[in-house]
Structure formats: structure tokens, C-alpha cells
Scaffold this active site. Structure first.
Site, PDB file in Angstrom:
ATOM      1  N   TYR A  19      11.297   6.660  10.473  1.00  0.00           N
ATOM      2  CA  TYR A  19      12.606   6.800   9.823  1.00  0.00           C
ATOM      3  C   TYR A  19      13.106   5.402   9.483  1.00  0.00           C
ATOM      4  O   TYR A  19      14.168   4.976   9.916  1.00  0.00           O
ATOM      5  CB  TYR A  19      13.599   7.521  10.735  1.00  0.00           C
ATOM      6  CG  TYR A  19      13.348   9.017  10.848  1.00  0.00           C
ATOM      7  CD1 TYR A  19      12.293   9.623  10.158  1.00  0.00           C
ATOM      8  CD2 TYR A  19      14.171   9.829  11.619  1.00  0.00           C
ATOM      9  CE1 TYR A  19      12.064  10.994  10.249  1.00  0.00           C
ATOM     10  CE2 TYR A  19      13.952  11.195  11.710  1.00  0.00           C
ATOM     11  CZ  TYR A  19      12.902  11.775  11.025  1.00  0.00           C
ATOM     12  OH  TYR A  19      12.689  13.120  11.117  1.00  0.00           O
ATOM     13  N   LEU A  38      10.153   4.545  14.034  1.00  0.00           N
ATOM     14  CA  LEU A  38       9.548   3.762  12.949  1.00  0.00           C
ATOM     15  C   LEU A  38       9.436   4.543  11.640  1.00  0.00           C
ATOM     16  O   LEU A  38       9.703   4.011  10.565  1.00  0.00           O
ATOM     17  CB  LEU A  38       8.155   3.285  13.377  1.00  0.00           C
ATOM     18  CG  LEU A  38       7.366   2.508  12.319  1.00  0.00           C
ATOM     19  CD1 LEU A  38       8.038   1.195  11.965  1.00  0.00           C
ATOM     20  CD2 LEU A  38       5.932   2.268  12.788  1.00  0.00           C
ATOM     21  N   TYR A  49       5.682  13.156  13.610  1.00  0.00           N
ATOM     22  CA  TYR A  49       5.984  14.288  14.494  1.00  0.00           C
ATOM     23  C   TYR A  49       6.293  15.522  13.646  1.00  0.00           C
ATOM     24  O   TYR A  49       6.643  15.434  12.476  1.00  0.00           O
ATOM     25  CB  TYR A  49       7.208  13.979  15.378  1.00  0.00           C
ATOM     26  CG  TYR A  49       8.491  14.272  14.643  1.00  0.00           C
ATOM     27  CD1 TYR A  49       9.092  15.533  14.754  1.00  0.00           C
ATOM     28  CD2 TYR A  49       9.059  13.354  13.774  1.00  0.00           C
ATOM     29  CE1 TYR A  49      10.237  15.834  14.014  1.00  0.00           C
ATOM     30  CE2 TYR A  49      10.192  13.656  13.053  1.00  0.00           C
ATOM     31  CZ  TYR A  49      10.776  14.900  13.175  1.00  0.00           C
ATOM     32  OH  TYR A  49      11.886  15.214  12.433  1.00  0.00           O
ATOM     33  N   THR A  74       0.855  -1.185   0.000  1.00  0.00           N
ATOM     34  CA  THR A  74       0.000   0.000   0.000  1.00  0.00           C
ATOM     35  C   THR A  74       0.890   1.235   0.000  1.00  0.00           C
ATOM     36  O   THR A  74       1.807   1.330   0.819  1.00  0.00           O
ATOM     37  CB  THR A  74      -0.892   0.034   1.252  1.00  0.00           C
ATOM     38  OG1 THR A  74      -1.584  -1.214   1.342  1.00  0.00           O
ATOM     39  CG2 THR A  74      -1.903   1.162   1.177  1.00  0.00           C
ATOM     40  N   GLY A 103       1.912   8.387   0.366  1.00  0.00           N
ATOM     41  CA  GLY A 103       2.766   9.447  -0.176  1.00  0.00           C
ATOM     42  C   GLY A 103       4.081   8.932  -0.749  1.00  0.00           C
ATOM     43  O   GLY A 103       4.830   9.685  -1.370  1.00  0.00           O
ATOM     44  N   GLY A 104       4.402   7.659  -0.495  1.00  0.00           N
ATOM     45  CA  GLY A 104       5.623   7.074  -1.055  1.00  0.00           C
ATOM     46  C   GLY A 104       6.920   7.532  -0.404  1.00  0.00           C
ATOM     47  O   GLY A 104       8.003   7.326  -0.952  1.00  0.00           O
ATOM     48  N   HIS A 105       6.843   8.140   0.795  1.00  0.00           N
ATOM     49  CA  HIS A 105       8.063   8.682   1.415  1.00  0.00           C
ATOM     50  C   HIS A 105       8.833   7.674   2.256  1.00  0.00           C
ATOM     51  O   HIS A 105       9.825   8.038   2.885  1.00  0.00           O
ATOM     52  CB  HIS A 105       7.718   9.894   2.279  1.00  0.00           C
ATOM     53  CG  HIS A 105       7.456  11.136   1.470  1.00  0.00           C
ATOM     54  ND1 HIS A 105       6.420  11.216   0.589  1.00  0.00           N
ATOM     55  CD2 HIS A 105       8.101  12.321   1.398  1.00  0.00           C
ATOM     56  CE1 HIS A 105       6.438  12.417   0.015  1.00  0.00           C
ATOM     57  NE2 HIS A 105       7.449  13.099   0.490  1.00  0.00           N
ATOM     58  N   GLY A 152      -1.103   8.420   5.002  1.00  0.00           N
ATOM     59  CA  GLY A 152      -1.184   6.983   5.297  1.00  0.00           C
ATOM     60  C   GLY A 152       0.004   6.452   6.081  1.00  0.00           C
ATOM     61  O   GLY A 152      -0.150   5.858   7.147  1.00  0.00           O
ATOM     62  N   GLY A 153       1.202   6.658   5.576  1.00  0.00           N
ATOM     63  CA  GLY A 153       2.397   6.170   6.261  1.00  0.00           C
ATOM     64  C   GLY A 153       2.721   7.018   7.480  1.00  0.00           C
ATOM     65  O   GLY A 153       3.087   6.501   8.538  1.00  0.00           O
TER      66      GLY A 153
HETATM   67  C1  LIG Z   1      11.231  14.428   2.726  1.00  0.00           C
HETATM   68  C2  LIG Z   1      10.722  13.696   3.933  1.00  0.00           C
HETATM   69  C3  LIG Z   1      10.411  14.409   5.080  1.00  0.00           C
HETATM   70  C4  LIG Z   1       9.909  13.755   6.203  1.00  0.00           C
HETATM   71  N1  LIG Z   1       9.589  14.498   7.310  1.00  0.00           N
HETATM   72  C5  LIG Z   1       9.059  13.877   8.380  1.00  0.00           C
HETATM   73  C6  LIG Z   1       8.650  14.626   9.531  1.00  0.00           C
HETATM   74  O1  LIG Z   1       8.782  15.844   9.581  1.00  0.00           O
HETATM   75  N2  LIG Z   1       8.117  13.942  10.566  1.00  0.00           N
HETATM   76  C7  LIG Z   1       7.950  12.588  10.541  1.00  0.00           C
HETATM   77  O2  LIG Z   1       7.418  12.024  11.501  1.00  0.00           O
HETATM   78  N3  LIG Z   1       8.342  11.868   9.477  1.00  0.00           N
HETATM   79  C8  LIG Z   1       8.878  12.481   8.402  1.00  0.00           C
HETATM   80  N4  LIG Z   1       9.248  11.728   7.328  1.00  0.00           N
HETATM   81  C9  LIG Z   1       9.053  10.277   7.361  1.00  0.00           C
HETATM   82  C10 LIG Z   1       7.618   9.932   6.996  1.00  0.00           C
HETATM   83  O3  LIG Z   1       6.746  10.249   8.051  1.00  0.00           O
HETATM   84  C11 LIG Z   1       7.498   8.427   6.719  1.00  0.00           C
HETATM   85  O4  LIG Z   1       8.338   8.073   5.660  1.00  0.00           O
HETATM   86  C12 LIG Z   1       6.056   8.046   6.394  1.00  0.00           C
HETATM   87  O5  LIG Z   1       5.904   6.655   6.527  1.00  0.00           O
HETATM   88  C13 LIG Z   1       5.683   8.472   5.004  1.00  0.00           C
HETATM   89  O6  LIG Z   1       4.337   8.264   4.739  1.00  0.00           O
HETATM   90  P1  LIG Z   1       3.894   8.108   3.210  1.00  0.00           P
HETATM   91  O7  LIG Z   1       2.460   7.810   3.182  1.00  0.00           O
HETATM   92  O8  LIG Z   1       4.401   9.269   2.428  1.00  0.00           O
HETATM   93  O9  LIG Z   1       4.785   6.866   2.799  1.00  0.00           O
HETATM   94  P2  LIG Z   1       4.543   5.488   2.044  1.00  0.00           P
HETATM   95  O10 LIG Z   1       5.890   5.160   1.483  1.00  0.00           O
HETATM   96  O11 LIG Z   1       3.410   5.560   1.104  1.00  0.00           O
HETATM   97  O12 LIG Z   1       4.178   4.498   3.218  1.00  0.00           O
HETATM   98  C14 LIG Z   1       5.032   4.231   4.312  1.00  0.00           C
HETATM   99  C15 LIG Z   1       4.650   2.890   4.950  1.00  0.00           C
HETATM  100  O13 LIG Z   1       3.286   2.912   5.371  1.00  0.00           O
HETATM  101  C16 LIG Z   1       2.512   1.938   4.664  1.00  0.00           C
HETATM  102  N5  LIG Z   1       1.257   2.593   4.272  1.00  0.00           N
HETATM  103  C17 LIG Z   1       1.121   3.714   3.516  1.00  0.00           C
HETATM  104  N6  LIG Z   1      -0.160   4.042   3.385  1.00  0.00           N
HETATM  105  C18 LIG Z   1      -0.879   3.121   4.073  1.00  0.00           C
HETATM  106  C19 LIG Z   1      -2.275   2.937   4.297  1.00  0.00           C
HETATM  107  N7  LIG Z   1      -3.172   3.776   3.784  1.00  0.00           N
HETATM  108  N8  LIG Z   1      -2.671   1.863   5.024  1.00  0.00           N
HETATM  109  C20 LIG Z   1      -1.762   0.999   5.535  1.00  0.00           C
HETATM  110  N9  LIG Z   1      -0.412   1.144   5.368  1.00  0.00           N
HETATM  111  C21 LIG Z   1       0.021   2.192   4.633  1.00  0.00           C
HETATM  112  C22 LIG Z   1       3.349   1.587   3.451  1.00  0.00           C
HETATM  113  O14 LIG Z   1       3.059   0.311   2.959  1.00  0.00           O
HETATM  114  C23 LIG Z   1       4.758   1.704   3.996  1.00  0.00           C
HETATM  115  O15 LIG Z   1       5.092   0.570   4.747  1.00  0.00           O
HETATM  116  C24 LIG Z   1       9.751  12.352   6.189  1.00  0.00           C
HETATM  117  C25 LIG Z   1      10.083  11.637   5.046  1.00  0.00           C
HETATM  118  C26 LIG Z   1      10.572  12.286   3.932  1.00  0.00           C
HETATM  119  C27 LIG Z   1      10.946  11.503   2.698  1.00  0.00           C
END
Ligand SMILES: Cc1cc2nc3c(=O)[nH]c(=O)nc-3n(C[C@H](O)[C@H](O)[C@H](O)COP(=O)(O)OP(=O)(O)OC[C@H]3O[C@@H](n4cnc5c(N)ncnc54)[C@H](O)[C@@H]3O)c2cc1C
Ligand SMILES: *[C@@H]1O[C@H](CO)[C@@H](O)[C@H](O)[C@H]1NC(C)=O
Ligand SMILES: *[C@@H]1O[C@H](CO)[C@@H](O)[C@H](O)[C@H]1NC(C)=O
Ligand SMILES: *[C@@H]1O[C@H](CO)[C@@H](O)[C@H](O)[C@H]1NC(C)=O
Ligand SMILES: *[C@@H]1O[C@H](CO)[C@@H](O)[C@H](O)[C@H]1NC(C)=O
Ligand SMILES: *[C@@H]1O[C@H](CO)[C@@H](O)[C@H](O)[C@H]1NC(C)=O
Length: 534
Positions: free
Chosen positions: A476, A474, A191, A108, A111-113, A183-184
Site C-alpha cells: 500500500y 509495503l 495478501y 520495471t 501490473g502498474g497498480h 511482479g509488484g
Molecule cells: C485496485 C487494487 C487492488 C489491490 N488489491 C490488493 C490486495 O488485495 N492485496 C494486496 O496485497 N495488494 C493489493 N493491491 C496493492 C498491490 O499489491 C500493489 O500495488 C502491487 O505492488 C501491484 O503490483 P503490480 O505489478 O500491479 O504493480 P507495479 O506498479 O507494476 O509495480 C509495483 C512495484 O513493484 C516493482 N516491480 C513491478 N514488477 C517488478 C518486477 N518484475 N521485478 C522487480 N520489481 C518489479 C515496480 O517497479 C514498483 O515499484 C491493490 C492495488 C490496487 C490498485
């Protein structure tokens, strides 16, 4: 020689054979899977127009759109057999049911981060597919009861923008980067610079919608408090697909103050840093002073450390200057360093947008410069001495491309029990460190070199950070701290990273929730929560 030339002779044929075999198997799995999806999805919400396989010409661009770490934008990065850009909950329900029938690994992506790309990459050699959530991105704000329902495909920037559109005295305490996905981020803790006042994102979540392993859509009441607890900090991936969260908005004054001053190692930096670590977690809850270090060249081409202190204060500048000069005079803050603005403008400021950038910039999902990168994390529980900081600066200069961010804890974070949510790093922590190394060169060899630098820096930091376990955050995500093969030792393998992310009690509680809601371990990745029986 002879062996080599025979090998050279047959190797291309072997490759062709292997390749055609695997692509034949894959395409038939792909066909059967997409047929199942079309058959299963609710006919009022056709799914076919949301399915991408390698045969659709836009497959690469859809796959790449939410790769935020170019370390995973290589030709060698494993590719999913299908991407589903879900438009309706029934698409996710169909995906779960069909994935079980066809024994496919499901990913899933919001945002892909994910720093290790786990929302779209697997190291397991299994055929997999991605459910991409970016189209499920509604943000419905109710200022009346100070809540919002936010779908997980929304970005933090969209959440902040929609709040500010309705009110200049409300906010939400989540991350700093506007393109991060809900989501992630929410499921993993989340935080930002309001954490000393209001805690983490998960401390302010009041309800959720989740699709479980049977394809059932649940809310907080129907999922129960244990599962709700697990998906507010234990990571989404182990428990289902989270469709939406209901958040409690927090209050901010109409005018806040920011500054971002820079100091270098020619300016007694170790003295300033040492004072920071003594006071940053004890300052008034209204102030959040981050400390970041990187390495630059001075005018003579000599490497020096540059520190910045990006700060948010929930009040006016006069009060901030008074407060800082009382508790942290070493920083030398002047009124002219401070800028007063609205909270939403401070979100842009904190992300280094220039002053006056329209707040609509928060709605942009593209255009950020991306790099290959590797992140690690640590917790600081004892003040680091002046000599300690001098040692850290020396090592940063010996290695390449080192970036260290110190985020202050304390305040509200220390008041919340370590068992309230799976995230356990509360009272007793002065700061969290983020290690970042990013680089320009593409390719696996460059990645190895830079990843090695950050691992060495992490080794050098051992004396200054938490021990037994050496704690980690987690969100990170860092596969260096342990991975799970999901074989017969899955529970023990999970303890290695699980205790670092959650500590022992919360890890055990997460495995109990996992065992009851997903006993066959359908929802998994390299660092998911294993079941108890394994
Ligand atoms: C540029 C950048 C800045 C950041 N700044 C911060 C910050 O200020 N504070 C902080 O706490 N973190 C920060 N992060 C880390 C960020 O919070 C995590 O990487 C977070 O998991 C990203 O969420 P996402 O949905 O974009 O990622 P995704 O890559 O889409 O998902 C991350 C994980 O969650 C799972 N997942 C995603 N969506 C769902 C869903 N709907 N249901 C179930 N599982 C799901 C995915 O399978 C994967 O395991 C940062 C990351 C980056 C790249
Ligand atoms: C991908 O191609 C298939 C087969 O041609 C088609 O049915 C499907 O709708 C295409 N997907 C998209 C998103 O256009
Ligand atoms: C990812 O790789 C593809 C293929 O090499 C390339 O076209 C694309 O520009 C890359 N993405 C980024 C953001 O650099
Ligand atoms: C937000 O409101 C829209 C329109 O009423 C609705 O379709 C959507 O499902 C709502 N989103 C959430 C997460 O409740
Ligand atoms: C650095 O500290 C020393 C000793 O405390 C002091 O004499 C000196 O003025 C300081 N230098 C700067 C640039 O602050
Ligand atoms: C980094 O690389 C060096 C040289 O190859 C090696 O000796 C060292 O063990 C590596 N360090 C880490 C932490 O991976």
C-alpha cells in the site's frame, strides 16, 4: 510592474530555449540508448519492435495502458524517454547494461497498480525509461506437484483462472483485484482472503528467476537464500528484475461459501464493529470476514455510515452460520445471506462481479473504472472501543469520500515468524486498515484537496493504531511516510519508511542484501532499500 512585464516578455523565450535544449539533449540520449539496446539485444530476439519513444504514435497509449491511478494520468506526470515492452529476458538484460552506460533511471512495471505510480513515475527529475513486463505473462500449472511457474507480467486473475482450469480444489492465497500484477504484488507481500488459512503470497513462493544488476539470470539456488528472502516481501525494485516466481498451490474444498451483508449506522454499527474487532482475528482459520466502511446519504439526505462484511468461508453454509452465530451473533447472519459456489466463482464474487459472470472475466486487463486515488495503511493491535468507532464514524462524515477497509489477521498469519520474510506484521496484529480516498475531478488541485482529507483521517486514527513505529504495508505504497533522496543520508532516510514497512531487524537485513547485490544502487526509487555504506 516593470519587472513583471520584462518577465512576461522574456518568459516565453526562456521557455522555448529551455524546452528545445532539454528536448535536444533528451532526443540524443534517447537515440544513443535505443542504439545501445539494438546493439546489445540477442539478435535472435530483435528488440527494435518493442521500443517506444515519443516519436512512435502509440507511445501515449502504451504508457497509459498500465496506469491504474488517474492521479498519474496528467499532462504534468513525468514521462519516460523509452518504453520497452520486453518479450524476452535478453531485452531486460540489454536494458540494464545500456541504462548503466547511459546513466538512466530504470523502472520495471508489471501490473502498474503501485499506489504512488512508482513503476512508471519518478519525482527525481532524472531521465528514465520503463521496462514493461505485460507480454511476459505465462502461467504454467502442474497439478501433479501442486506448483506453478508464473511470469511477473501475468495478472492475479490469469493465475487464478489457469489454476481453476486444471483443478477445482486448488487455489493460491493472493490479492483480491484480478488486474493486479504478479511482479509488484508477490515481491511486496501480497495478501488476500485466504491469508488467515495460508498466509501471504510470499509464504507460498518456492523459487524465482531474477535478472541482477550485471544482467545475469539467477534462480533461487544461484541467487542464494538471502536474496531469495529479500525478493519475497522486500519489494522487487531494490534488487533486480524478477522474471518469474514458482508458487506452491494450496487446497480448497470444491464448495466454499460467501456472503456480503450490509449494515448502517442506524443499526448499532459501533456495537457490531466493536465485536468484529474482538473476534475477527480469532475466528476459525477457514473464515475471512472483512469489514469496510463508507459514507452514504440516507433517505433524508443525512450522511450515515455504511458497513459491509464481505466474507469467504472454506466450507458449507450451514457450518458458517453456526460458527458466526456462536462467535459473532451481533452481525445477525442468516442462512439466506449465504451463497455456496466454487472457489474461482468466489474470486469474482469478492470483486463484486454479479453472480453468473463467466470466469473468463478474470482474464480481462481492461474495462475497470479508474479514478484518481490515494491510499494509506495502518495496523490495529488493541481492540477499538464502541466509543472509538463512534468517533471514527463522526470524522469520516466530517471529511469527504472516506473509505476504510479492515482486514482481519490472526490464524496462519500469527504462526509465521516475523523474520521468515521481510513482511513483519504477524502475531500481535488484529487487523490492517486500508484508507482510500478516490474522486472524479481531474487535476492537481482536486488531488491536493482529497489527499489532504485522507491525511487528516490518518491523523484522527493515531490513538487506535500501532505506534513506534506506526507500521505500514509495503504494497500500500505511501510516500507520506518518508522518501529517500539517495544522498549521503540514504540509510537513515530509509529507516523512516523501512522500519514501518519491515521493522528494524528486517530492514537492516534488507540493506545488507542490497549492499552485496547492488552496491552502486542502480535499482532504486523513492522508497527502495539503500545500501549500508550510504
Ligand atoms: C485496485 C487494487 C487492488 C489491490 N488489491 C490488493 C490486495 O488485495 N492485496 C494486496 O496485497 N495488494 C493489493 N493491491 C496493492 C498491490 O499489491 C500493489 O500495488 C502491487 O505492488 C501491484 O503490483 P503490480 O505489478 O500491479 O504493480 P507495479 O506498479 O507494476 O509495480 C509495483 C512495484 O513493484 C516493482 N516491480 C513491478 N514488477 C517488478 C518486477 N518484475 N521485478 C522487480 N520489481 C518489479 C515496480 O517497479 C514498483 O515499484 C491493490 C492495488 C490496487 C490498485
Ligand atoms: C518506433 O519507431 C522507431 C523509429 O521509426 C521504429 O524503429 C520502432 O520499431 C517503432 N516501435 C514500434 C513498437 O513500432
Ligand atoms: C488518460 O489521459 C489521456 C489523455 O488525457 C486520456 O485520453 C485517457 O482517456 C486517460 N485515461 C483514462 C483511463 O481515463
Ligand atoms: C511456460 O511454458 C512455456 C512453454 O513451454 C515456456 O515458454 C515458458 O517459459 C514457461 N514459463 C515459465 C515461467 O516457466
Ligand atoms: C441497539 O442496541 C440497543 C441496546 O443494546 C437495543 O436495545 C436495540 O434493539 C438495538 N437496535 C438494533 C437496530 O439492533
Ligand atoms: C489539510 O488542510 C488544512 C487546511 O489547509 C490544513 O490546516 C491541514 O494542516 C492539512 N492537514 C494535513 C494533514 O495535511
Amino acid at each position: 510592474m516593470a519587472i513583471m512585464s520584462i518577465f512576461n516578455l522574456i518568459f516565453p523565450f526562456l521557455l522555448v530555449l529551455l524546452y528545445s535544449q532539454s528536448s535536444a539533449t533528451c532526443s540524443s540520449i534517447t537515440n544513443r540508448f535505443t542504439r545501445c539496446l539494438n546493439h546489445r539485444a540477442d539478435p535472435s530476439f530483435p528488440i527494435n519492435g518493442q521500443l517506444y519513444t515519443s516519436r512512435n504514435s502509440s507511445f501515449p497509449s502504451v504508457f497509459q495502458a498500465y496506469i491504474r491511478n488517474l492521479r498519474f494520468n496528467e499532462s504534468t506526470t513525468p514521462k519516460p524517454i523509452v518504453i520497452i515492452t520486453a518479450l524476452h529476458p535478453s531485452h531486460i538484460q540489454a536494458a540494464i547494461v545500456c541504462a548503466k552506460t547511459h546513466r538512466l533511471l530504470m523502472k520495471t512495471r508489471s501490473g502498474g497498480h503501485d499506489y504512488e505510480g512508482l513503476s512508471y513515475v519518478t519525482n527525481s527529475n532524472q531521465p528514465f525509461f520503463v521496462v514493461d513486463m505485460f507480454k511476459l505473462c505465462s502461467v504454467n500449472i502442474s497439478i501433479e506437484d501442486e506448483t506453478a511457474w508464473v511470469q511477473t507480467g501475468a495478472t492475479l486473475g490469469e493465475v487464478y483462472y489457469r489454476i481453476a482450469e486444471k483443478s477445482n480444489t486448488h487455489a493460491f492465497p493472493a490479492g483480491i483485484c484480478p488486474t493486479v500484477g504478479v511482479g509488484g504484488h508477490f515481491s511486496g507481500g501480497g495478501y488476500g482472503n485466504l491469508m488467515r488459512k495460508y498466509g501471504l503470497a510470499v509464504d507460498n513462493i518456492v523459487d524465482a528467476q531474477l535478472i541482477d544488476v550485471n544482467g545475469k539470470l539467477l534462480n533461487r539456488k544461484s541467487m542464494g537464500e538471502e536474496l531469495f528472502w529479500a525478493i519475497t516481501g522486500g519489494g522487487g525494485v531494490s534488487f533486480g528484475v524478477i522474471l518469474a516466481y514458482k508458487i506452491k498451490l494450496v487446497r480448497v474444498p470444491p464448495v466454499v461459501t460467501v456472503f456480503n451483508i450490509q449494515r448502517t449506522s442506524q443499526q448499532n454499527l459501533s456495537t457490531i464493529a466493536h465485536r468484529w474487532i474482538q473476534v475477527a482475528d480469532k475466528l476459525d482459520n477457514d473464515v475471512f470476514v472483512r469489514m469496510t466502511f463508507d459514507v452514504i446519504n440516507n433517505r433524508n439526505g443525512k450522511k450515515i455510515i455504511r458497513a459491509t462484511f464481505p466474507t469467504l468461508y472454506l466450507g458449507k453454509s450451514a457450518a458458517l452460520v453456526k460458527l458466526m452465530n456462536k462467535d459473532f451473533p451481533q452481525l445477525g447472519l442468516k442462512k439466506s445471506d449465504c451463497i455456496e459456489m466454487s472457489w474461482i466463482e468466489s474470486v469474482l464474487f469478492y470483486r463484486d462481479f454479479s453472480i453468473g459472470t463467466p470466469t473468463t472475466a478474470l482474464l480481462s486487463r481492461t474495462g475497470e473504472k479508474l479514478n484518481p486515488l490515494k491510499i494509506k495503511s495502518d495496523y490495529v493491535k488493541e481492540p477499538i472501543s464502541k466509543q472509538g468507532f463512534e468517533f471514527i464514524f463522526k470524522k469520516m462524515k466530517e471529511l469527504e469520500n472516506q473509505l476504510l477497509d479492515f482486514n482481519p489477521y490472526g490464524g496462519r498469519m500469527s504462526e509465521i515468524s516475523e523474520f521468515a520474510k521481510p513482511f513483519p506484521h504477524r502475531s500481535g496484529n488484529i487487523a490492517k486498515i486500508q484508507y482510500e480516498v478516490n474522486w472524479e475531478e481531474l487535476g492537481v488541485e482536486a488531488a491536493k484537496r482529497y489527499v489532504n482529507f485522507t491525511r487528516m483521517m490518518y491523523d484522527y486514527m493515531t490513538p487506535f493504531v500501532s505506534k513506534n513505529p506506526r507500521a505500514a504495508f509495503l504494497n500500500y505504497r505511501d510516500l507520506d511516510i518518508g522518501v529517500n533522496s539517495h544522498g549521503k543520508n540514504a540509510y537513515a532516510e530509509g529507516m523512516i519508511y523501512g522500519h514501518k514497512y519491515f521493522k528494524e531487524t528486517n530492514y537492516n537485513r534488507l540493506t545488507m542484501v542490497k549492499t552485496s547485490v547492488d552496491p552502486n544502487n542502480f535499482f532504486r526509487n523513492e522508497q527502495s532499500i539503500p545500501t549500508l555504506s550510504s
